[in-house]
Design a protein around this motif. Structure first.
Motif, short mmCIF file in Angstrom:
data_model
loop_
_atom_site.label_atom_id
_atom_site.label_comp_id
_atom_site.label_asym_id
_atom_site.label_seq_id
_atom_site.Cartn_x
_atom_site.Cartn_y
_atom_site.Cartn_z
N LEU A 320 25.91 33.60 39.77
CA LEU A 320 26.88 34.66 40.03
C LEU A 320 28.31 34.14 40.05
O LEU A 320 29.20 34.71 39.42
CB LEU A 320 26.57 35.33 41.37
N VAL A 324 31.45 35.36 37.62
CA VAL A 324 32.62 36.08 38.09
C VAL A 324 33.88 35.24 38.03
O VAL A 324 34.81 35.53 37.30
CB VAL A 324 32.40 36.59 39.53
N VAL B 123 25.07 41.03 44.43
CA VAL B 123 25.31 41.15 42.99
C VAL B 123 26.18 42.38 42.72
O VAL B 123 27.17 42.31 41.98
CB VAL B 123 23.97 41.27 42.22
N PHE B 127 29.94 42.04 41.15
CA PHE B 127 30.30 42.60 39.86
C PHE B 127 31.30 43.74 39.98
O PHE B 127 32.14 43.93 39.09
CB PHE B 127 29.04 43.05 39.10
N THR B 128 31.23 44.51 41.09
CA THR B 128 32.23 45.54 41.31
C THR B 128 33.61 44.91 41.42
O THR B 128 34.57 45.36 40.79
CB THR B 128 31.93 46.31 42.61
N GLY B 130 34.44 42.11 40.29
CA GLY B 130 34.79 41.46 39.03
C GLY B 130 35.50 42.39 38.07
O GLY B 130 36.27 41.94 37.21
N SER B 131 35.25 43.71 38.21
CA SER B 131 35.89 44.66 37.30
C SER B 131 37.32 44.97 37.72
O SER B 131 38.07 45.61 36.99
CB SER B 131 35.06 45.94 37.21
N GLY B 145 35.24 38.64 44.93
CA GLY B 145 33.88 39.16 44.81
C GLY B 145 32.98 38.60 45.90
O GLY B 145 32.20 39.34 46.52
#
Lengths: 327, 232
Positions: A320, A324, B123, B127-128, B130-131, B145
């Motif tokens: 992960l 990221v 996760v 990923f949230t 990361g956007s 993150g």
């Protein structure tokens, strides 16, 4: 044998080094096992066996006759041999002595090495399942179950290697770790190292998962599989598991944790030094494992999933953070 | 061999700086201690883990302050060290000692299941985050993150464990994760705002202290499982 005397001494051919890699694992594996058993006993206040005891054991077993249970088929006899062969193949694929890949080094990647190791485990389990003995069968079924549970962790560690080096060859991971300090402190690397450490703990049957030298069958996993074998077959199994242990240590130190002290040239001196360095590093890891062995208690069988979950967590986090932050 | 070297060099070029690596590693440590709290059996060890987590946050603040020259962060690190590493854990441990409860069986699910759920939630969080593109001058954006994942896992700690101590520790570590997030997003946040956060935390400690005492004296346990039943 040597190709010639050039500059700093005798140069070895790549094939000779390749053979030396295998020989190193085969010859040193019982020594490492013996040293670990000795240190472990000292930690516990016992005198412990001699460091060379595994060699004497092997020599004794090879002189004895082979007893095969009545109902067992040829698998019982062939299993230990197949396993031993597997543990002979894996050292060809991984950086045991050199920083540069040897002729057969590209024959397979990390996954291939894992598969060959798993095939060895399967052969031992199949041989154990051939007997009618309940404990051997219990051991083989447990070994397969926990092997499957630890598999996702291994896969995610492979993903880390793939994301870091854009290949999945162990030589490249080691080279990446040698390249810079930033590569070593990046969290993905640290997490992958710790996760792999836990995998090694599991696969060598060490304390949070299994008592290494216990005689209590109910808690056994790997150890129970060899209960029915005797004579040369038992020798092969014991030698094989010592080799598997050393192979995993080599993967841990030479690929992930400390890929230093490997030979970068083909000179005999450098390769010799690399053998000594490998022995030193393997003993260091072994001592670390005995410390863990003596400071933790064994997990209950149904709590082992928690250990697996922890290893999986670390491996997933490693992937992960790579995705990221690029770190 | 030539190919091998070029691949190694190209991968080395994408390696983040040592600063980003260390900062991210510390942030990961915060997240991991959150997972450890989720797993911990003894209430005492949960509180110790909270102290450890606060220590990591302190270390991160000091590291960022030194590397990025933000002197205000030293003050925050100092307050964190005194308050969250020493005072709050000491208070909660004292309350716990008075309650004389060692072990509360409060896992609503199996530990492995809880860890898997928490992984899924992290996760999602990672990923949230990361956007969103955040340009921070203090911490690498990957840390955002991880900090948000820590916030979500501390929520899970409150939801999935049914005892008062877990809920208190969950709330406190939620505050840790939030202050970590603020370190990432706005390290130059005025000191006065940060200090206001700390006062909030002190109020929370008092409230949870009273809750623990009252709950224990009424129900003789720290588990919250009986609270769904009426008492006459």
């Amino acid at each position: 044998m040597a190709q010639g005397v050039v500059g700093q001494g005798v140069m070895l051919t790549p094939v000779e080094i390749q053979v030396l890699q295998d020989l190193t694992i085969v010859v040193l594996a019982p020594l490492v096992s013996g040293a670990i058993a000795h240190v472990e006993a000292r930690w516990q206040g016992r005198r412990g066996p001699r460091i060379l005891q595994p060699y004497y054991d092997l020599a004794k077993w090879f002189r004895k006759e082979t007893l095969v249970p009545e109902d067992a088929s040829w698998v019982f006899v062939v299993g230990p041999m197949v396993a031993f062969m597997c543990y002979l193949i894996v050292p060809l694929l991984i950086p045991v002595l050199t920083t540069y890949p040897l002729p057969l080094g590209y024959m397979g990647d990390i996954l291939a090495g894992g598969f060959v190791l798993a095939l060895g485990g399967f052969a031992v389990a199949a041989a154990a399942a051939e007997t009618d003995a309940p404990y051997a069968q219990l051991g083989s079924s447990r070994a397969m179950t926990f092997g499957a549970l630890i598999e996702p962790t291994i896969l995610f560690i492979t993903f880390v290697v793939a994301l870091v080096t854009s290949t999945d060859l162990p030589y490249f991971e080691a080279a990446a770790a040698r390249a810079s300090v930033a590569q070593i402190v990046r969290p993905a690397h640290i997490l992958a190292v710790v996760a792999f450490f836990l995998v090694v703990l599991n696969d060598t049957g060490r304390i949070p998962v299994e008592t290494h030298a216990g005689t209590l069958e109910l808690g056994m996993i790997d150890e129970a599989r060899t209960l029915e074998h005797s004579g040369p077959l038992l020798a092969l199994l014991t030698w094989g598991s010592a080799m598997k242990q050393l192979i995993l240590y080599v993967l841990l130190v030479n690929v992930f944790a400390a890929p230093w002290g490997l030979a970068s040239t083909r000179s005999a001196g450098a390769v010799g030094l690399a053998i000594l360095a490998l022995l030193g590093k393997a003993l260091g890891v072994g001592v670390l494992f005995t410390v863990i062995d003596n400071s933790f208690s064994k997990l209950r069988l149904f709590k082992i999933t928690e250990f697996m979950a922890a290893a999986f967590l670390l491996a997933v986090l490693a992937v992960l953070v790579l995705f990221v932050g690029g770190s | 061999m030539l190919l091998a070297h070029s691949v190694i060099l190209s991968s080395a070029a994408t390696v983040p700086s040592t600063f980003a690596g260390v900062a991210d590693a510390l942030t990961v440590l915060v997240l991991l201690s959150e997972f450890a709290m989720l797993h911990a059996q003894l209430s005492r060890s949960q509180i110790r883990l909270y102290a450890f987590q606060s220590l990591v946050v302190t270390a991160l603040a000091v590291y960022v302050a030194a590397e990025r020259h933000i002197p205000g962060l030293y003050a925050i690190a100092g307050i964190t060290l005194v308050l969250k590493v020493v005072v709050i854990p000491a208070i909660v441990l004292t309350l716990l000692r008075d309650a004389r409860v060692e072990l509360v069986a409060s896992h609503r699910l199996g530990v492995a299941t809880m860890v898997l759920i928490a992984i899924a939630v992290s996760v999602f969080g990672i990923f949230t985050a990361g956007s969103i593109t955040v340009q921070s001058r203090s911490l690498p954006s990957g840390a955002l993150g991880l900090a948000i994942a820590a916030v979500l896992v501390s929520f899970l700690l409150i939801v999935l464990r049914s005892d008062v101590v877990s809920q208190a520790v969950g709330f406190f570590s939620l505050e840790n994760a939030v202050s970590l997030t603020s370190l990432v997003v706005a390290a130059g946040l005025p000191l006065i705002v940060e200090v206001a956060f700390f006062f909030d935390l002190l109020v929370a400690v008092v409230v949870f202290g009273v809750l623990m005492r009252v709950h224990h004296s009424h129900h003789d346990t720290l588990s919250t499982r009986q609270l769904d039943r009426l008492r006459g």
